[in-house]
Design an enzyme around this catalytic site. Structure first.
Site, short mmCIF file in Angstrom:
data_model
loop_
_atom_site.label_atom_id
_atom_site.label_comp_id
_atom_site.label_asym_id
_atom_site.label_seq_id
_atom_site.Cartn_x
_atom_site.Cartn_y
_atom_site.Cartn_z
N PHE A 15 -12.41 -26.88 34.22
CA PHE A 15 -11.97 -27.58 33.01
C PHE A 15 -11.52 -29.01 33.30
O PHE A 15 -10.92 -29.64 32.44
CB PHE A 15 -10.84 -26.79 32.33
CG PHE A 15 -11.36 -25.64 31.50
CD1 PHE A 15 -11.66 -25.82 30.16
CD2 PHE A 15 -11.60 -24.41 32.06
CE1 PHE A 15 -12.17 -24.78 29.40
CE2 PHE A 15 -12.11 -23.35 31.32
CZ PHE A 15 -12.39 -23.55 29.97
N LYS A 46 -8.91 -16.63 46.90
CA LYS A 46 -10.04 -16.69 45.96
C LYS A 46 -11.09 -15.66 46.35
O LYS A 46 -11.52 -15.60 47.51
CB LYS A 46 -10.65 -18.09 45.92
CG LYS A 46 -11.75 -18.18 44.87
CD LYS A 46 -12.15 -19.61 44.59
CE LYS A 46 -13.30 -19.70 43.61
NZ LYS A 46 -13.01 -19.20 42.27
N HIS A 76 -11.65 -23.39 49.08
CA HIS A 76 -10.56 -22.89 48.24
C HIS A 76 -9.56 -22.11 49.08
O HIS A 76 -9.85 -21.74 50.21
CB HIS A 76 -11.11 -21.97 47.13
CG HIS A 76 -11.74 -22.70 45.99
ND1 HIS A 76 -13.06 -23.06 45.98
CD2 HIS A 76 -11.24 -23.13 44.81
CE1 HIS A 76 -13.34 -23.70 44.86
NE2 HIS A 76 -12.25 -23.75 44.12
N HIS A 77 -8.42 -21.79 48.46
CA HIS A 77 -7.37 -20.99 49.09
C HIS A 77 -7.88 -19.59 49.47
O HIS A 77 -8.89 -19.12 48.93
CB HIS A 77 -6.17 -20.86 48.13
CG HIS A 77 -6.55 -20.35 46.77
ND1 HIS A 77 -6.68 -19.01 46.49
CD2 HIS A 77 -6.88 -21.00 45.63
CE1 HIS A 77 -7.05 -18.85 45.24
NE2 HIS A 77 -7.19 -20.05 44.69
#
Ligand code: NAD
Length: 242
Positions: free
Chosen positions: A120, A153, A149-150
């Site tokens: 978004f 995820k 990503h962390h």
């Protein structure tokens, strides 16, 4: 005449995104949270004025204008079905959804206004445009998308990487993907075009989860007035991108 606040249901309210949505929505007088839905029955029914419901109690939530869903694919179907049943708008950022769930979105879009997006943020919308242009201008170059990503995820490649890959394909490239899961990285997407003796690198780094939540809340506010249909973030957020 002043407009009444947009009544929101937040689905996946105890998650990282859900918590961010609750915090930011509370700061905006144009928004009212009428239900925060969590997976298991909540220990407290009302927390700081926000009514909590378990996912199993969805049928009993009060009237709402738009549901915002940032949960997991297993939570997606019931909340979409509820929006169709109630004639409410649906905003979802849940990634890793199946082809059947994608098809359910297309079918629901004939009855309610909705947005499903893997990202978004306005920056990623612009990055997708740049990737498509670069792919079209550089036929035959290798295209690689690396996302980080962390460690929590679950899906890989990320939904955003797949969206960027679709943009690359639109431009004629055949993207490959690589995923890293490390530490607390909120989200990084690196797109490389490599030719003979030269490379182009395009990168987007999210340093704050608020960008996704702000985009989702903005889109939810816009959806209340819209007729049924499937909208893109760029249709509803920020300046139009050529
Ligand atoms: P998270 O694991 O912190 O939160 C997920 C929440 O969903 C948890 O609170 C969990 O209890 C809840 N949940 C799981 N199953 C459920 C069910 N059956 N019914 C109701 N709730 C259920 O994850 P997160 O980091 O907040 O991310 C949530 C989703 O949003 C993921 O799919 C992630 O990839 C996606 N995401 C999208 C964007 C975007 O801009 N589109 C940005 C960040 C994250």
């Amino acid at each position: 005449m002043e407009k009444s606040p947009v009544r929101l249901l937040i689905h996946g309210a105890s998650g990282r995104m859900g918590q961010t949505l609750l915090r930011l929505a509370a700061e905006d007088p144009a928004l009212e949270i009428v239900a925060a839905v969590v997976r298991k029955p909540p220990a407290q029914r009302v927390v700081e004025g926000i009514p909590y419901f378990a996912a199993s109690e969805l049928a009993g939530v009060p009237a709402f204008d738009v549901a915002i869903d940032f949960s997991l694919p297993e939570g997606f179907d019931p909340v979409l079905a509820l929006c169709v049943e109630r004639g409410a708008g649906f905003v979802s950022g849940t990634t890793g959804i199946s082809e059947a769930q994608q098809a359910a979105l297309v079918s629901a879009s004939t009855r309610i206004p909705l947005v499903w997006a893997t990202n978004f943020s306005l920056g990623v919308a612009v990055l997708a445009e740049l990737v498509e242009r670069a792919a079209a201008a550089l036929p035959g170059w290798d295209c690689d998308i690396v996302e980080s990503h962390h460690v929590h995820k679950k899906d890989a490649p990320s939904g955003t990487a797949l969206t960027l890959g679709e943009a690359a394909q639109q431009g004629g490239a055949a993207p490959r993907y690589a995923s890293l899961r490390a530490g607390d990285i909120i989200g990084e997407h690196f797109v490389q075009f490599a030719g003979q003796g030269e490379r182009i690198e395009l990168v987007h780094r999210a340093t704050n989860r608020d960008i996704f939540a702000r985009g989702a809340l903005h889109v939810a506010g816009q959806l209340r007035q819209r007729p049924p249909g499937g909208y893109r973030v760029r249709d509803l957020v920020g300046p139009a991108i050529a």
